[in-house]
Design a protein around this motif. Structure first.
Motif, PDB file in Angstrom:
ATOM      1  N   VAL A   2      51.998  31.309  39.388  1.00  0.00           N
ATOM      2  CA  VAL A   2      50.841  32.195  39.463  1.00  0.00           C
ATOM      3  C   VAL A   2      51.117  33.468  38.678  1.00  0.00           C
ATOM      4  O   VAL A   2      52.185  34.063  38.775  1.00  0.00           O
ATOM      5  CB  VAL A   2      50.532  32.547  40.926  1.00  0.00           C
ATOM      6  N   GLN A   3      50.120  33.839  37.888  1.00  0.00           N
ATOM      7  CA  GLN A   3      50.193  35.114  37.164  1.00  0.00           C
ATOM      8  C   GLN A   3      48.912  35.891  37.391  1.00  0.00           C
ATOM      9  O   GLN A   3      47.813  35.333  37.296  1.00  0.00           O
ATOM     10  CB  GLN A   3      50.387  34.874  35.666  1.00  0.00           C
ATOM     11  N   LEU A   4      49.064  37.167  37.671  1.00  0.00           N
ATOM     12  CA  LEU A   4      47.927  38.077  37.805  1.00  0.00           C
ATOM     13  C   LEU A   4      48.154  39.218  36.820  1.00  0.00           C
ATOM     14  O   LEU A   4      49.194  39.881  36.875  1.00  0.00           O
ATOM     15  CB  LEU A   4      47.837  38.620  39.225  1.00  0.00           C
ATOM     16  N   VAL A   5      47.195  39.433  35.953  1.00  0.00           N
ATOM     17  CA  VAL A   5      47.342  40.461  34.926  1.00  0.00           C
ATOM     18  C   VAL A   5      46.162  41.408  35.001  1.00  0.00           C
ATOM     19  O   VAL A   5      45.014  41.004  34.747  1.00  0.00           O
ATOM     20  CB  VAL A   5      47.447  39.845  33.526  1.00  0.00           C
ATOM     21  N   SER A  25      45.930  33.125  36.728  1.00  0.00           N
ATOM     22  CA  SER A  25      46.272  31.832  36.137  1.00  0.00           C
ATOM     23  C   SER A  25      47.386  31.173  36.944  1.00  0.00           C
ATOM     24  O   SER A  25      48.047  31.815  37.758  1.00  0.00           O
ATOM     25  CB  SER A  25      46.711  31.998  34.679  1.00  0.00           C
ATOM     26  N   GLY A  26      47.561  29.885  36.720  1.00  0.00           N
ATOM     27  CA  GLY A  26      48.660  29.173  37.344  1.00  0.00           C
ATOM     28  C   GLY A  26      48.251  28.197  38.426  1.00  0.00           C
ATOM     29  O   GLY A  26      49.047  27.337  38.808  1.00  0.00           O
ATOM     30  N   ARG A  27      47.043  28.323  38.937  1.00  0.00           N
ATOM     31  CA  ARG A  27      46.548  27.377  39.905  1.00  0.00           C
ATOM     32  C   ARG A  27      45.065  27.590  40.126  1.00  0.00           C
ATOM     33  O   ARG A  27      44.484  28.485  39.544  1.00  0.00           O
ATOM     34  CB  ARG A  27      47.286  27.476  41.232  1.00  0.00           C
ATOM     35  N   THR A  28      44.480  26.742  40.958  1.00  0.00           N
ATOM     36  CA  THR A  28      43.080  26.895  41.315  1.00  0.00           C
ATOM     37  C   THR A  28      42.967  27.897  42.449  1.00  0.00           C
ATOM     38  O   THR A  28      43.615  27.755  43.472  1.00  0.00           O
ATOM     39  CB  THR A  28      42.488  25.543  41.752  1.00  0.00           C
ATOM     40  N   PHE A  29      42.123  28.898  42.246  1.00  0.00           N
ATOM     41  CA  PHE A  29      42.067  29.994  43.207  1.00  0.00           C
ATOM     42  C   PHE A  29      40.898  29.898  44.174  1.00  0.00           C
ATOM     43  O   PHE A  29      40.613  30.853  44.894  1.00  0.00           O
ATOM     44  CB  PHE A  29      42.026  31.324  42.449  1.00  0.00           C
ATOM     45  N   SER A  30      40.244  28.765  44.234  1.00  0.00           N
ATOM     46  CA  SER A  30      39.046  28.645  45.062  1.00  0.00           C
ATOM     47  C   SER A  30      39.330  28.842  46.543  1.00  0.00           C
ATOM     48  O   SER A  30      38.441  29.211  47.297  1.00  0.00           O
ATOM     49  CB  SER A  30      38.384  27.286  44.833  1.00  0.00           C
ATOM     50  N   SER A  31      40.552  28.632  46.996  1.00  0.00           N
ATOM     51  CA  SER A  31      40.889  28.831  48.399  1.00  0.00           C
ATOM     52  C   SER A  31      41.580  30.162  48.659  1.00  0.00           C
ATOM     53  O   SER A  31      42.040  30.417  49.773  1.00  0.00           O
ATOM     54  CB  SER A  31      41.816  27.706  48.882  1.00  0.00           C
ATOM     55  N   ALA A  75      34.260  31.110  35.828  1.00  0.00           N
ATOM     56  CA  ALA A  75      34.569  30.479  34.541  1.00  0.00           C
ATOM     57  C   ALA A  75      35.780  31.116  33.877  1.00  0.00           C
ATOM     58  O   ALA A  75      36.548  30.447  33.188  1.00  0.00           O
ATOM     59  CB  ALA A  75      33.355  30.556  33.625  1.00  0.00           C
ATOM     60  N   LYS A  76      35.951  32.407  34.089  1.00  0.00           N
ATOM     61  CA  LYS A  76      37.061  33.116  33.448  1.00  0.00           C
ATOM     62  C   LYS A  76      38.257  33.285  34.384  1.00  0.00           C
ATOM     63  O   LYS A  76      39.273  33.850  33.980  1.00  0.00           O
ATOM     64  CB  LYS A  76      36.594  34.491  32.981  1.00  0.00           C
ATOM     65  N   ASN A  77      38.141  32.814  35.624  1.00  0.00           N
ATOM     66  CA  ASN A  77      39.216  32.990  36.605  1.00  0.00           C
ATOM     67  C   ASN A  77      39.647  34.457  36.692  1.00  0.00           C
ATOM     68  O   ASN A  77      40.847  34.781  36.703  1.00  0.00           O
ATOM     69  CB  ASN A  77      40.419  32.119  36.222  1.00  0.00           C
ATOM     70  N   THR A  78      38.659  35.311  36.746  1.00  0.00           N
ATOM     71  CA  THR A  78      38.920  36.750  36.693  1.00  0.00           C
ATOM     72  C   THR A  78      38.195  37.449  37.841  1.00  0.00           C
ATOM     73  O   THR A  78      37.053  37.103  38.165  1.00  0.00           O
ATOM     74  CB  THR A  78      38.459  37.330  35.348  1.00  0.00           C
ATOM     75  N   VAL A  79      38.882  38.409  38.421  1.00  0.00           N
ATOM     76  CA  VAL A  79      38.303  39.261  39.458  1.00  0.00           C
ATOM     77  C   VAL A  79      38.162  40.662  38.897  1.00  0.00           C
ATOM     78  O   VAL A  79      39.036  41.131  38.150  1.00  0.00           O
ATOM     79  CB  VAL A  79      39.208  39.275  40.717  1.00  0.00           C
ATOM     80  N   TYR A  80      37.072  41.303  39.248  1.00  0.00           N
ATOM     81  CA  TYR A  80      36.779  42.637  38.730  1.00  0.00           C
ATOM     82  C   TYR A  80      36.706  43.650  39.866  1.00  0.00           C
ATOM     83  O   TYR A  80      36.397  43.316  41.005  1.00  0.00           O
ATOM     84  CB  TYR A  80      35.441  42.637  37.990  1.00  0.00           C
ATOM     85  N   LEU A  81      36.964  44.891  39.507  1.00  0.00           N
ATOM     86  CA  LEU A  81      36.732  45.997  40.422  1.00  0.00           C
ATOM     87  C   LEU A  81      35.949  47.053  39.650  1.00  0.00           C
ATOM     88  O   LEU A  81      36.500  47.722  38.770  1.00  0.00           O
ATOM     89  CB  LEU A  81      38.037  46.589  40.955  1.00  0.00           C
ATOM     90  N   ARG A  82      34.683  47.132  39.963  1.00  0.00           N
ATOM     91  CA  ARG A  82      33.843  48.154  39.345  1.00  0.00           C
ATOM     92  C   ARG A  82      33.955  49.419  40.179  1.00  0.00           C
ATOM     93  O   ARG A  82      33.697  49.407  41.381  1.00  0.00           O
ATOM     94  CB  ARG A  82      32.392  47.682  39.294  1.00  0.00           C
ATOM     95  N   MET A  83      34.319  50.523  39.540  1.00  0.00           N
ATOM     96  CA  MET A  83      34.543  51.788  40.237  1.00  0.00           C
ATOM     97  C   MET A  83      33.579  52.828  39.698  1.00  0.00           C
ATOM     98  O   MET A  83      33.639  53.184  38.505  1.00  0.00           O
ATOM     99  CB  MET A  83      35.995  52.240  40.044  1.00  0.00           C
ATOM    100  N   ASN A  84      32.694  53.281  40.557  1.00  0.00           N
ATOM    101  CA  ASN A  84      31.724  54.323  40.194  1.00  0.00           C
ATOM    102  C   ASN A  84      32.008  55.610  40.955  1.00  0.00           C
ATOM    103  O   ASN A  84      32.725  55.605  41.953  1.00  0.00           O
ATOM    104  CB  ASN A  84      30.302  53.842  40.517  1.00  0.00           C
ATOM    105  N   SER A  85      31.420  56.680  40.488  1.00  0.00           N
ATOM    106  CA  SER A  85      31.559  57.994  41.152  1.00  0.00           C
ATOM    107  C   SER A  85      33.016  58.301  41.445  1.00  0.00           C
ATOM    108  O   SER A  85      33.364  58.701  42.567  1.00  0.00           O
ATOM    109  CB  SER A  85      30.737  58.004  42.454  1.00  0.00           C
ATOM    110  N   CYS A  96      46.371  44.136  41.562  1.00  0.00           N
ATOM    111  CA  CYS A  96      45.667  42.934  41.987  1.00  0.00           C
ATOM    112  C   CYS A  96      46.647  42.063  42.759  1.00  0.00           C
ATOM    113  O   CYS A  96      47.829  41.981  42.402  1.00  0.00           O
ATOM    114  CB  CYS A  96      45.154  42.200  40.745  1.00  0.00           C
ATOM    115  N   ALA A  97      46.160  41.400  43.816  1.00  0.00           N
ATOM    116  CA  ALA A  97      47.030  40.555  44.635  1.00  0.00           C
ATOM    117  C   ALA A  97      46.266  39.324  45.098  1.00  0.00           C
ATOM    118  O   ALA A  97      45.034  39.333  45.133  1.00  0.00           O
ATOM    119  CB  ALA A  97      47.543  41.342  45.833  1.00  0.00           C
ATOM    120  N   ALA A  98      47.015  38.285  45.479  1.00  0.00           N
ATOM    121  CA  ALA A  98      46.395  37.033  45.921  1.00  0.00           C
ATOM    122  C   ALA A  98      47.141  36.445  47.102  1.00  0.00           C
ATOM    123  O   ALA A  98      48.379  36.506  47.172  1.00  0.00           O
ATOM    124  CB  ALA A  98      46.360  36.025  44.773  1.00  0.00           C
TER     125      ALA A  98
END
Length: 124
Positions: A2-5, A25-31, A75-85, A96-98
C-alpha cells in the motif's frame, strides 16, 4: 504494497482555500476507511476527517466541520480534502491514512497505512 501519496499543500492567506489529494495504490480500497490527520509543531496528531470508501460515509473533527470536505474519486483511487475559510491555526503537516474497518476513526493508532504528509501553511 500500500502506498499513500499526498499532494496539494502550500502557502495560503487566511480565508483562502486549498485542495489536498491522497493517491492510493497497492490494493482495492473499497472496504477501507480513509482518514486525514494533521500535526503542528509541538502538538499531537489531530483527526481532521474520515471517509468510508464504500458508501461515502464521512465524519469530521469539530475544528474543521463546515469548512473542510472529504471526498473520493473511485476511478482515480484518490481521496481529497477540500479546505475552505482557512485559518492560521490550520497550519500543519497533513497526513493521509488508511484502515480496513470503520470504527473509532478519530484514533490515529487504528490506522495501518500512512503517507509522508504535505505541509499547509496559512498566513494571517
Amino acid at each position: 504494497q500500500v502506498q499513500l501519496v499526498e499532494s496539494g499543500g502550500g502557502l495560503v492567506q487566511a480565508g483562502g482555500s486549498l485542495r489536498l489529494s491522497c493517491a492510493a495504490s497497492g490494493r482495492t480500497f473499497s472496504s477501507y476507511t480513509m482518514g486525514w490527520f494533521r500535526q503542528a509543531p509541538g502538538k499531537e496528531r489531530e483527526f481532521v476527517a474520515a471517509l468510508r470508501w464504500s458508501g461515502g460515509i464521512t465524519y469530521y473533527g469539530d475544528s474543521v466541520k463546515g469548512r473542510f470536505t472529504i471526498s473520493r474519486d473511485n476511478a482515480k483511487n484518490t481521496v481529497y480534502l477540500r479546505m475552505n475559510s482557512l485559518k492560521p491555526e490550520d497550519t500543519a503537516v497533513y497526513y493521509c491514512a488508511a484502515v480496513i474497518s470503520w470504527g473509532v476513526v478519530t484514533d490515529p493508532s487504528r490506522y495501518d497505512y500512512w503517507g509522508r504528509g504535505t505541509q499547509v501553511t496559512v498566513s494571517s
